[in-house]
Design a protein around this motif. Structure first.
Motif, short mmCIF file in Angstrom:
data_model
loop_
_atom_site.label_atom_id
_atom_site.label_comp_id
_atom_site.label_asym_id
_atom_site.label_seq_id
_atom_site.Cartn_x
_atom_site.Cartn_y
_atom_site.Cartn_z
N ARG A 1 -4.98 -13.17 1.28
CA ARG A 1 -5.39 -14.27 0.17
C ARG A 1 -5.06 -13.77 -1.03
O ARG A 1 -4.83 -14.61 -2.00
CB ARG A 1 -7.01 -14.36 0.32
N HIS A 2 -5.12 -12.38 -1.36
CA HIS A 2 -4.82 -12.10 -2.69
C HIS A 2 -3.28 -11.51 -3.01
O HIS A 2 -3.02 -11.86 -4.21
CB HIS A 2 -5.59 -10.56 -2.77
N ASN A 3 -2.47 -11.22 -1.78
CA ASN A 3 -0.89 -11.00 -2.16
C ASN A 3 -0.55 -11.20 -0.89
O ASN A 3 -0.03 -10.19 -0.02
CB ASN A 3 -1.05 -9.57 -2.60
N PRO A 4 -0.12 -12.54 -0.28
CA PRO A 4 0.39 -12.71 0.88
C PRO A 4 1.78 -12.25 1.00
O PRO A 4 2.37 -11.78 2.14
CB PRO A 4 0.57 -14.31 0.88
N ILE A 5 2.59 -12.27 -0.24
CA ILE A 5 3.90 -11.58 -0.16
C ILE A 5 4.04 -10.18 0.13
O ILE A 5 4.85 -9.88 1.03
CB ILE A 5 4.77 -12.16 -1.64
N ALA A 6 3.20 -9.58 -0.61
CA ALA A 6 2.80 -8.05 -0.44
C ALA A 6 2.66 -7.92 1.41
O ALA A 6 3.26 -6.86 1.90
CB ALA A 6 2.29 -7.49 -1.29
N GLN B 1 4.85 -5.76 4.13
CA GLN B 1 4.20 -4.74 4.68
C GLN B 1 4.23 -4.68 6.10
O GLN B 1 4.50 -3.81 7.15
CB GLN B 1 3.10 -4.43 4.40
N ALA C 1 -5.99 -9.33 2.30
CA ALA C 1 -4.59 -9.01 1.80
C ALA C 1 -3.90 -10.36 1.96
O ALA C 1 -3.09 -10.59 0.90
CB ALA C 1 -4.00 -7.84 2.79
#
Length: 186
Positions: free
Chosen positions: A119-124, A128, A117
């Motif tokens: 690596r692919h979408n650090p802001i999301a 969360q 998570a």
């Protein structure tokens, strides 16, 4: 009194860690004039702040609460630091129950899932994480509001009895190992 009729020297007192680090400071606070009621509220607030799910915040939050509520700072910090292991143990349950109560996606506790998570979408992931932490904090606050008065009211009578015993010198202090209570040559 002759040397042969003298009582043998008592061995020096050795107490466990909890007695030295928790009980003796409470005895000292009572000896210095802290009221059992105020001490009970200070301990209760320190205990509950000490288990909040925001790691690294307890000392400052406990200090602020003690000043705002006019509590005994030493007693609240003592209780706060005594429950530090519980804070670590309760972190995951607070997050899990927060997920259940607020109907959010459960936090993945595997390193592989968190790294993926991140690596692919650090802001999301950051959003969360804040959501999970916020929900855990709301849950903790609701429990604290209920349990602080329960704990304070339940330990106040104990501290009152303890104060009476302390005033009658029924609790020993720790003596240094080289000093005995009774000397055989006196």
């Amino acid at each position: 009194m002759t040397p042969s009729s003298a009582q043998p020297a008592s061995p020096p007192l050795h107490h466990n860690w909890a007695y030295r680090r928790v009980a003796l400071p409470i005895f000292a606070l009572l000896r210095m004039g802290a009221s059992p009621r105020k001490l009970a509220w200070s301990i209760a607030v320190g205990l509950l702040i000490g288990i909040n799910p925001v790691l690294g915040s307890t000392t400052v939050v406990c200090l602020a609460a003690a000043f705002v509520l006019r509590l005994n700072v030493a007693a609240s910090q003592l209780a706060n630091h005594a429950v530090y292991p519980l804070q670590l143990l309760l972190l995951i349950p607070f997050i899990r129950f927060g997920d259940v109560i607020f109907h959010t996606a459960p936090m993945p506790f595997t390193a592989k899932a968190l790294i993926h998570a991140a690596r692919h979408n650090p802001i999301a992931l950051t959003r969360q994480l804040w959501t999970w932490e916020w929900h855990a904090l709301v849950l903790w606050f609701a429990l604290a509001v209920v349990f602080v008065p329960i704990i304070a009211l339940s330990i106040t009578p104990f501290l009152r009895r303890l104060l009476v015993r302390i005033e009658h010198h029924q609790y020993p202090l720790i003596h240094p190992p080289h000093v005995s209570l009774h000397r055989a040559d006196s």
